[in-house]
Design an enzyme around this catalytic site. Structure first.
Site, PDB file in Angstrom:
ATOM      1  N   GLY A  84       0.839  -1.362   0.035  1.00 18.75           N
ATOM      2  CA  GLY A  84       0.121   0.076   0.001  1.00 18.75           C
ATOM      3  C   GLY A  84       0.944   1.260  -0.105  1.00 18.75           C
ATOM      4  O   GLY A  84       2.160   1.144   0.220  1.00 18.75           O
ATOM      5  N   GLY A 133      -0.024  -5.225   0.943  1.00 22.82           N
ATOM      6  CA  GLY A 133      -1.230  -4.986   0.282  1.00 22.82           C
ATOM      7  C   GLY A 133      -1.348  -5.882  -0.871  1.00 22.82           C
ATOM      8  O   GLY A 133      -2.423  -6.473  -1.181  1.00 22.82           O
ATOM      9  N   GLU A 156       5.536  -5.579   7.546  1.00 20.77           N
ATOM     10  CA  GLU A 156       5.255  -4.577   8.280  1.00 20.77           C
ATOM     11  C   GLU A 156       6.106  -4.197   9.346  1.00 20.77           C
ATOM     12  O   GLU A 156       6.282  -2.968   9.822  1.00 20.77           O
ATOM     13  CB  GLU A 156       3.967  -4.771   8.670  1.00 20.77           C
ATOM     14  CG  GLU A 156       3.053  -4.646   7.516  1.00 20.77           C
ATOM     15  CD  GLU A 156       2.901  -5.715   6.506  1.00 20.77           C
ATOM     16  OE1 GLU A 156       2.318  -5.547   5.338  1.00 20.77           O
ATOM     17  OE2 GLU A 156       3.388  -6.733   6.894  1.00 20.77           O
ATOM     18  N   ASP A 164      -1.323  -6.756   8.376  1.00 18.76           N
ATOM     19  CA  ASP A 164      -2.630  -6.330   7.995  1.00 18.76           C
ATOM     20  C   ASP A 164      -3.101  -7.090   6.874  1.00 18.76           C
ATOM     21  O   ASP A 164      -2.648  -8.260   6.343  1.00 18.76           O
ATOM     22  CB  ASP A 164      -2.941  -5.099   8.132  1.00 18.76           C
ATOM     23  CG  ASP A 164      -2.305  -4.409   7.189  1.00 18.76           C
ATOM     24  OD1 ASP A 164      -1.351  -4.758   6.411  1.00 18.76           O
ATOM     25  OD2 ASP A 164      -2.732  -3.271   6.664  1.00 18.76           O
TER      26      ASP A 164
END
Length: 368
Positions: A84, A133, A156, A164
């Site tokens: 992302g 992402g 991350e 996530d």
């Protein structure tokens, strides 16, 4: 009578600015709906506009009888999706608007769940870099294809965050303690590793992906996407993760991150001590919270519950933790690769930090 040169009004030589190329290519090929992420210079990193375009296409095709399969891939040779747009996330927080981050994550996580629950088969080509992402898109597809060029990871903790996009759910169901290992270290998986860990289903040579796409369009028998993929599937080599399971399972079964590091230091394998060195470099807060998050995800009933847990954690990091801003700065803005974590050591992480993070109640709620 002679005359001098006449003066004329200059004509405009300006030309219209070129129309920006769409960041998602939405096309049809027979009964196949094709979604191509189209930011190749950024390894197809996701922004809110791309997420909205993907969601709109899935909405349009759900009840379109002419579309039977959806294929998701990325433009360029470098990868499906590098993750992302976390630079934008940092700018929102620095601008004093951390609440705006919820708009992006609500849209992204809804798309992750949509792909997992889509009534028509979604086939993802996770060729090349597929991280963060990108895992949220490919990892929840019905048919997940990797190639000899694939590099999958949930990195991350390297930016002071926690896995996530449903990554905690996928990793929590990996064999043994691979989930803890991959979540804490952000280690990169090749095709064999991804299949072994449960983040991919089939290995297809990169130069056969075009033929596979054509087979989806012209299929007769076999009919289902999985049956067709099996015609191109190549048995992966032995996974390095499978070979490393003895020391990974032993060390990452420990109750706390300091105990994990101590067990890694006590192991005879060079890779174990190297992993301890890696953990020593990462955000202590991220490591503590991530360990708890993966183990909590293991007890959750489904992907939506895991996404809701991740949503609360990500907003908690954005609102309360300086490590997120610092990690993005060090890795993606200044690129000095020298983050200054606060707190700097695991010993300084306050007791109860993970419990507080998991108990945080985000506003607005994800599934409101």
């Amino acid at each position: 009578m002679t005359t001098g040169p006449t003066e004329t009004t200059p004509q405009s030589t300006s030309t219209p600015l070129p129309t920006p190329e769409p960041t998602v290519l939405v096309t049809r090929d027979g009964s196949v709906g094709c979604l191509t992420l189209n930011r190749p210079r950024a390894i197809n990193a996701l922004d809110l506009g791309m997420i909205e375009q993907l969601s709109a296409a899935l909405d349009a095709w759900e009840h379109d009888a002419d579309i039977e399969i959806v294929v998701l891939d990325g433009a360029g040779e470098r990868g499906l999706c590098a993750g992302g747009d976390v630079r934008g996330l940092r700018e929102q927080i620095l601008g004093g608007h951390p609440e705006q981050t919820s708009v992006f994550f609500r849209a992204e996580y809804a798309l992750n769940a949509r792909i997992a629950e889509y009534p028509k088969p979604v086939v993802a080509f996770a060729d090349g870099v597929t991280m963060g992402g990108g895992i949220g898109l490919a990892g929840h597809a019905a048919v997940r294809i990797v190639t000899e060029r694939s590099k999958l990871a949930m990195p991350e903790t390297r930016i002071g965050l926690t896995p996530d996009v449903g990554g905690s759910w996928l990793l929590a169901h990996a064999p043994g303690r691979l989930g803890e290992y991959l979540a804490l270290t952000g280690a990169v998986m090749d095709a064999a590793d991804a299949v072994y860990a449960g983040l991919a289903d089939h290995v297809v040579p990169a130069d056969r992906l075009g033929d596979l796409h054509d087979a989806f369009v012209t299929r007769a028998d076999p009919h289902t996407p999985t049956e067709l993929v099996l015609l191109f599937d190549e048995t992966p080599e032995l996974s390095r993760l499978a070979a490393a399971r003895p020391w990974i399972d032993d060390a990452f079964a420990a109750d706390t991150v300091p105990e994990i590091i101590a067990r890694l230091r006590a192991r005879p394998e060079p890779a174990a001590s190297a992993t301890a060195d890696t953990l020593d470099e990462l955000s202590p807060t991220s490591l503590v919270v991530t360990l708890a998050a993966v183990r909590a995800a293991r007890e959750l009933p489904d992907l939506r519950a895991a996404l809701a847990q991740e949503y609360g954690l990500v907003l908690w990091f954005g609102a309360t933790q300086p490590d997120l801003l610092e990690g993005i700065r060090a890795q993606l803005v200044d690129k000095d690769r020298s983050p200054r974590w606060r707190p700097a050591t695991l010993a300084e992480v306050p007791e109860g930090t993970a419990a507080a993070a998991l108990a945080s109640v985000p506003e607005p709620a994800l599934w409101s």
